[in-house]
Design an enzyme around this catalytic site. Sequence first.
Site, mmCIF file in Angstrom:
data_model
loop_
_atom_site.group_PDB
_atom_site.id
_atom_site.type_symbol
_atom_site.label_atom_id
_atom_site.label_comp_id
_atom_site.label_asym_id
_atom_site.label_seq_id
_atom_site.Cartn_x
_atom_site.Cartn_y
_atom_site.Cartn_z
ATOM 1 N N GLY A 36 24.152 30.879 44.423
ATOM 2 C CA GLY A 36 23.567 31.985 43.477
ATOM 3 C C GLY A 36 22.385 31.326 42.867
ATOM 4 C CG HIS A 37 23.064 28.739 39.664
ATOM 5 N ND1 HIS A 37 24.117 27.966 39.828
ATOM 6 C CD2 HIS A 37 23.020 29.264 38.132
ATOM 7 C CE1 HIS A 37 24.966 28.430 38.799
ATOM 8 N NE2 HIS A 37 24.175 29.199 37.932
ATOM 9 N N GLY A 149 19.890 36.584 37.470
ATOM 10 C CA GLY A 149 20.926 37.103 38.328
ATOM 11 C C GLY A 149 21.433 38.617 38.105
HETATM 12 P P1 AMP Z 1 24.714 30.388 34.592
HETATM 13 O O1 AMP Z 1 24.567 29.093 35.018
HETATM 14 O O2 AMP Z 1 25.908 31.206 35.151
HETATM 15 O O3 AMP Z 1 24.317 30.916 33.084
HETATM 16 O O4 AMP Z 1 23.668 31.250 35.455
HETATM 17 C C1 AMP Z 1 22.390 31.164 35.702
HETATM 18 C C2 AMP Z 1 21.582 32.303 36.302
HETATM 19 O O5 AMP Z 1 22.319 32.299 37.674
HETATM 20 C C3 AMP Z 1 21.696 33.524 35.421
HETATM 21 O O6 AMP Z 1 20.650 34.646 35.474
HETATM 22 C C4 AMP Z 1 22.871 34.227 36.484
HETATM 23 O O7 AMP Z 1 22.927 35.659 36.425
HETATM 24 C C5 AMP Z 1 22.358 33.754 37.848
HETATM 25 N N1 AMP Z 1 23.556 33.753 38.832
HETATM 26 C C6 AMP Z 1 24.755 33.411 38.536
HETATM 27 N N2 AMP Z 1 25.637 33.649 39.777
HETATM 28 C C7 AMP Z 1 24.824 34.186 40.533
HETATM 29 C C8 AMP Z 1 25.062 34.563 41.883
HETATM 30 N N3 AMP Z 1 26.153 34.836 42.368
HETATM 31 N N4 AMP Z 1 23.953 35.210 42.630
HETATM 32 C C9 AMP Z 1 22.660 35.171 41.955
HETATM 33 N N5 AMP Z 1 22.322 34.748 40.504
HETATM 34 C C10 AMP Z 1 23.450 34.289 40.015
#
Ligand code: AMP
Length: 282
Positions: A36-37, A149
């Site tokens: 996702g990242h 995301g």
């Molecule tokens: P985090 O590390 O959880 O703070 O996420 C960092 C970024 O990655 C944020 O903008 C999230 O929305 C995005 N993100 C997390 N999971 C996913 C996913 N499954 N698909 C797309 N983007 C994601």
Amino acid sequence: MLIFKQIKPLQKYLQSADNKGKAIGFVPTMGALHQGHLSLIKRSKKECKLTICSIFVNPTQFNDKTDFDKYPNTIAMDIEMLNDAKCDILFLPSVKEMYPDGFIDSTKINFGFIAETLEGEHRPGHFSGMAQVVEKLLKIVKPDKLYMGQKDFQQQLIVQQLIKKRKLRTQLVTVETMREKNGLAMSSRNVRLDIASRRLAVEIAKTLKGIKSKIKNQKSKIEALEEEGRNKLRSFKEIELEYFEIRNAETLKPVSSKKEKSVALIAAKIGGVRLIDNMLLN
Ligand code: AMP
């Protein structure tokens, strides 16, 4: 990939003659990276000349200390993944580097309802901490485009407001949620799910999909669909549902007509791990 742990050298590099004028794409994360990242990194690489990823587990956005303490740290693997994805720069600051004067936020923005409902209700203080660190990061990196995301639906709505209220020159790009083959939204927290919980976690995405397919039916009422979704999730005793709501996709207010652009949002704990997911319905 270049790694910067301090703000000044990063800014000096970004302002150097070689980089001046290059479109900068920025992907802020808390690490424990997954596909996702990487989809955000890929999108930034496609649209910008320089892609910067930050990894910073921001203490001010955790309302639950255990969640903060248990947040996965896989930094060696993260660096490998970013290298493979040909990310240009990793910004990896310490807490002291980001908060040299402590955590108090004297210029806190009041986002109103959009930050008070749903996650705001269940995780008090989360969004002010998130906005505090995103603003700091945007002021450090000054990106042309910020990639976030859809997975964190409410977060990206609030960041959009932050950019507007602070009159920043960054454009927010919201990227679709990456899912496992079985539909489970990818999340750093998924590594904490045991096999049984992982299997159950699929029900969240299944419920969202089910509601999306039913909303088109003229006869089904919004409240009835919400109730149906809640009942379905509550039928699994290991799923501790926090909310299942259908809301306006711009204001997060309850939906009164099916003509409104709407989104279904879920938060639930499974095996002690808090998961969120959402789906646009029209
Ligand atoms: P985090 O590390 O959880 O703070 O996420 C960092 C970024 O990655 C944020 O903008 C999230 O929305 C995005 N993100 C997390 N999971 C996913 C996913 N499954 N698909 C797309 N983007 C994601």
